[in-house]
Write a protein that holds these residues in place. Structure first.
Motif, short mmCIF file in Angstrom:
data_model
loop_
_atom_site.label_atom_id
_atom_site.label_comp_id
_atom_site.label_asym_id
_atom_site.label_seq_id
_atom_site.Cartn_x
_atom_site.Cartn_y
_atom_site.Cartn_z
N ILE A 181 -16.20 1.34 -0.99
CA ILE A 181 -15.90 2.13 -0.24
C ILE A 181 -16.61 0.99 1.71
CG2 ILE A 181 -15.89 4.11 1.46
CD1 ILE A 181 -13.42 3.60 -0.14
N GLU A 182 -17.81 0.17 1.26
CA GLU A 182 -18.59 0.58 2.35
C GLU A 182 -17.65 -0.84 2.62
OE1 GLU A 182 -23.32 -0.42 3.63
OE2 GLU A 182 -22.81 -0.40 1.67
N LYS A 183 -17.52 -1.36 2.21
CA LYS A 183 -16.64 -2.73 2.86
C LYS A 183 -15.56 -2.62 3.66
CE LYS A 183 -20.03 -6.20 0.69
NZ LYS A 183 -21.21 -5.91 1.80
N MET A 184 -15.13 -1.54 2.50
CA MET A 184 -13.61 -1.56 3.77
C MET A 184 -13.92 -0.64 4.60
SD MET A 184 -11.15 -0.01 -0.03
CE MET A 184 -10.25 -0.61 0.72
N ILE A 185 -15.04 0.32 4.95
CA ILE A 185 -15.33 0.54 5.86
C ILE A 185 -15.62 -0.47 6.63
CG2 ILE A 185 -16.56 2.83 7.56
CD1 ILE A 185 -16.63 4.28 4.85
N ASP A 186 -16.35 -0.91 6.83
CA ASP A 186 -17.00 -2.18 7.39
C ASP A 186 -15.33 -2.60 8.04
OD1 ASP A 186 -19.66 -1.77 7.71
OD2 ASP A 186 -20.18 -3.39 5.42
N ALA A 187 -14.48 -3.72 7.19
CA ALA A 187 -13.35 -3.93 8.01
C ALA A 187 -13.04 -2.87 8.71
CB ALA A 187 -12.68 -4.10 6.70
N ALA A 188 -12.34 -1.39 8.35
CA ALA A 188 -12.07 -0.64 9.77
C ALA A 188 -13.17 -0.53 10.88
CB ALA A 188 -12.36 0.58 8.57
N GLY A 189 -14.54 -0.81 10.80
CA GLY A 189 -15.28 -0.84 11.97
C GLY A 189 -14.86 -2.10 12.76
N ALA A 190 -14.44 -2.96 11.89
CA ALA A 190 -14.39 -4.64 13.01
C ALA A 190 -12.86 -4.02 13.51
CB ALA A 190 -14.07 -5.71 11.09
N MET A 191 -12.03 -3.63 13.08
CA MET A 191 -10.41 -3.25 13.55
C MET A 191 -10.63 -2.37 15.02
SD MET A 191 -8.58 -5.75 12.55
CE MET A 191 -7.07 -4.59 12.76
N GLY A 192 -11.98 -1.38 14.72
CA GLY A 192 -11.49 -0.19 15.93
C GLY A 192 -11.32 0.54 15.96
N VAL A 193 -11.34 0.83 14.58
CA VAL A 193 -10.51 2.10 13.61
C VAL A 193 -11.85 3.81 14.65
CG1 VAL A 193 -10.14 3.96 11.88
CG2 VAL A 193 -9.11 1.71 12.26
N ASN A 194 -10.58 4.73 15.19
CA ASN A 194 -10.85 6.10 15.18
C ASN A 194 -11.19 6.24 14.66
OD1 ASN A 194 -8.84 4.75 18.30
ND2 ASN A 194 -11.97 4.84 18.39
N VAL A 195 -10.25 7.56 14.27
CA VAL A 195 -10.76 8.13 12.72
C VAL A 195 -9.85 7.47 11.99
CG1 VAL A 195 -9.35 10.16 12.12
CG2 VAL A 195 -9.02 9.56 14.63
N LEU A 196 -10.82 8.09 10.56
CA LEU A 196 -9.90 7.38 9.15
C LEU A 196 -10.64 7.85 8.15
CD1 LEU A 196 -10.01 4.45 7.24
CD2 LEU A 196 -12.68 5.05 7.10
N CYS A 197 -9.42 8.46 6.98
CA CYS A 197 -9.61 8.94 5.81
C CYS A 197 -9.67 8.33 4.50
CB CYS A 197 -8.16 9.98 6.12
SG CYS A 197 -7.87 11.61 4.97
N LEU A 198 -10.07 8.90 3.33
CA LEU A 198 -9.89 8.37 2.45
C LEU A 198 -9.39 9.19 1.30
CD1 LEU A 198 -14.15 8.14 2.09
CD2 LEU A 198 -12.52 6.27 2.66
N GLN A 199 -9.77 8.57 0.14
CA GLN A 199 -8.78 9.37 -0.41
C GLN A 199 -9.10 10.71 -1.60
OE1 GLN A 199 -7.74 6.37 -3.16
NE2 GLN A 199 -9.27 6.67 -4.38
N GLU A 200 -8.27 11.10 -1.92
CA GLU A 200 -8.88 12.47 -2.38
C GLU A 200 -9.66 12.36 -4.05
OE1 GLU A 200 -6.81 15.81 -4.86
OE2 GLU A 200 -5.57 14.44 -4.98
N THR A 201 -11.49 12.59 -3.62
CA THR A 201 -12.50 13.19 -4.04
C THR A 201 -12.21 11.32 -4.49
OG1 THR A 201 -10.76 13.02 -6.20
CG2 THR A 201 -12.26 15.35 -5.72
N TRP A 202 -12.89 10.60 -3.53
CA TRP A 202 -12.95 9.09 -3.44
C TRP A 202 -13.83 8.77 -4.10
CZ3 TRP A 202 -17.20 7.38 -1.81
CH2 TRP A 202 -17.91 7.94 -0.98
N HIS A 203 -14.93 9.80 -3.93
CA HIS A 203 -16.45 9.24 -5.60
C HIS A 203 -15.95 9.43 -7.01
CE1 HIS A 203 -17.89 13.18 -5.34
NE2 HIS A 203 -16.72 13.81 -4.85
N MET A 204 -15.10 9.39 -7.15
CA MET A 204 -15.17 9.20 -8.52
C MET A 204 -13.57 9.26 -9.18
SD MET A 204 -14.93 13.57 -8.78
CE MET A 204 -14.11 13.69 -10.35
N PRO A 205 -13.23 8.94 -10.69
CA PRO A 205 -12.01 8.85 -11.18
C PRO A 205 -11.10 9.64 -11.01
CG PRO A 205 -14.00 8.87 -12.76
CD PRO A 205 -14.88 8.78 -11.11
N PHE A 206 -10.25 10.26 -11.17
CA PHE A 206 -9.53 11.62 -11.23
C PHE A 206 -9.23 12.36 -12.56
CE2 PHE A 206 -6.27 14.89 -9.89
CZ PHE A 206 -6.51 15.15 -8.77
#
Length: 403
Positions: free
Chosen positions: A114-139
């Motif tokens: 997720i850190e790398k993906m947020i880095d890419a969002a930051g590089a693209m100037g994203v203002n508002v970002l949402c992750l998936q449901e309970t992103w930090h664990m398996p479902f």
């Protein structure tokens, strides 16, 4: 990036990359435009198209094996209001370590992704970002095992939120972090929660899952129950945000409430598999965006998550160790009923849409759904309906013979 596996003596079908890729592969270009117009709608007379992704974000994505899509959804120019341009991002991801690995190792494997993906969002100037449901664990909820899965639960101020706060400050970004919450104030109970972190790294508030599924494998009420927080909308520097978590997308009044509370963007962080809801996936959010006049970011996790122990299903399937394939396909819907291209069904991805929030009011003024709604009539009906003595308003044909 297609996959195949054996289970119960049968071969699972290979997963297609995306519906859009098949259309583009087999339909001639001149006819494809008309097909996309009919299937995906138009924004100001043209289909929402993929825009170039800058080199920095492309390099991050290539180095870390995830997809980045970028599109624009515009509004008409107005005389008195300036455009309200906001870049919205949504992330879908697979887990990063086997489900029998130590709990914290599993968490860190996902956080590193997720850190790398947020880095890419930051590089693209994203203002508002949402992750998936309970992103930090398996479902893992549908296994109905309590341990070790409840060990992923954290307080709102825990490790996952602290990580998101760091990233929000780093990129001046509002981040919605759906997580498994351990409410230490109220008996250490567990909730399916979305924490809204402001662009200064501050915690603005939280929303919880209003509707808990009890269908097939997905009987999640053994872990958490329905929210009592209502339909909060969070006013941020980049717009007003609501979070309709997963199964809530099947409930029209849930979508309605976020709109009546003033949402301009509603995120739907989800976890849903092939064969269960995929035919509904492409239409529910678009319907909600159009009828409630806000933007919707629909997020589904991706991949197949295998668990150490077999579990049985509520729909009579043999005992199994996975729920099936989480089909990704995360996309944006617009108030004018167009939609962006969707992410892959088989790969991690970041989808970005640059939107003009003025479009919300412009569509309200065109269709007048709020003006013509009969809220007082609906309110009376619902009040009557919840009365134990309610009788449906059915007018019976007198010519029908009674048995």
């Amino acid at each position: 990036m297609q996959e195949s596996s054996r289970m119960e003596g049968t071969v699972k079908p290979k997963q297609i990359e995306s519906v859009e890729s098949i259309l583009e592969k087999y339909i001639p270009e001149d006819e494809l435009k008309e097909v996309k117009r009919i299937l995906f709608g138009q924004n100001r007379g043209t289909s929402v198209s993929v825009q170039p992704v800058n080199q920095e974000a492309t390099d991050i994505a290539n180095a870390n094996n995830f997809q980045v899509l970028f599109s624009k959804i515009l509004a008409e120019k107005e005389q008195l209001r300036q455009p309200r341009i906001v870049r919205i991002g949504i992330i879908q991801n697979s887990i990063g370590a086997p489900t029998n690995a130590p709990i914290h190792d599993q968490y860190m494997a996902i956080q590193n992704k997720i850190e790398k993906m947020i880095d890419a969002a930051g590089a693209m100037g994203v203002n508002v970002l949402c992750l998936q449901e309970t992103w930090h664990m398996p479902f893992a909820f549908c296994t109905r095992e309590r341990y070790p899965w409840v060990e992923f639960a954290q307080p709102v101020t825990g490790e996952a939120t602290q990580f998101i706060q760091r990233m929000a400050r780093k990129y001046n970004m509002v981040i919605v972090s759906p997580m498994l919450e351990r409410d230490e104030v109220h008996g250490s109970t567990i909730h399916n929660t979305a924490v809204v972190v402001g662009n200064n790294g501050n915690i603005i508030g939280k929303s919880r899952k209003n509707h808990i599924p009890r269908t097939g494998d997905f009987n999640e009420s053994t872990y958490y129950m329905e929210s009592t927080l209502g339909h909060p909308v969070f006013e941020t520097v980049f717009g007003k945000i609501g979070i309709n978590i997963c199964y809530g997308r099947h409930h029209n009044l849930n979508w309605l409430a976020y709109g009546l509370n003033g949402s301009e963007i509603v995120f739907n962080p989800s976890a849903t598999v092939t064969g269960l809801s995929e035919p509904m996936w492409g239409v529910e959010a678009r319907n909600a965006a159009m009828t409630n006049n806000y933007f919707v970011g629909s997020i589904n996790r991706v991949g197949t998550e295998h668990f150490p122990n077999e579990f049985t299903s509520g729909d009579g399937k043999p005992a199994h160790k996975d729920f099936g394939h989480f089909y990704g396909s995360s996309y944006f819907s617009s108030p004018d009923n167009c939609r962006s291209p969707g992410l892959s069904r088989v790969q991690d991805g970041l989808n970005i849409a640059e939107v003009d929030l003025n479009l919300c009011q412009q569509v309200k003024d065109k269709w007048n759904f709020q003006m013509t709604a009969r809220y007082e009539m609906y309110a009376k009906f619902l009040t009557d309906y919840i009365d134990p003595n309610y009788q449906p308003q059915i007018v019976r044909d007198p010519s029908i013979k009674k048995n």
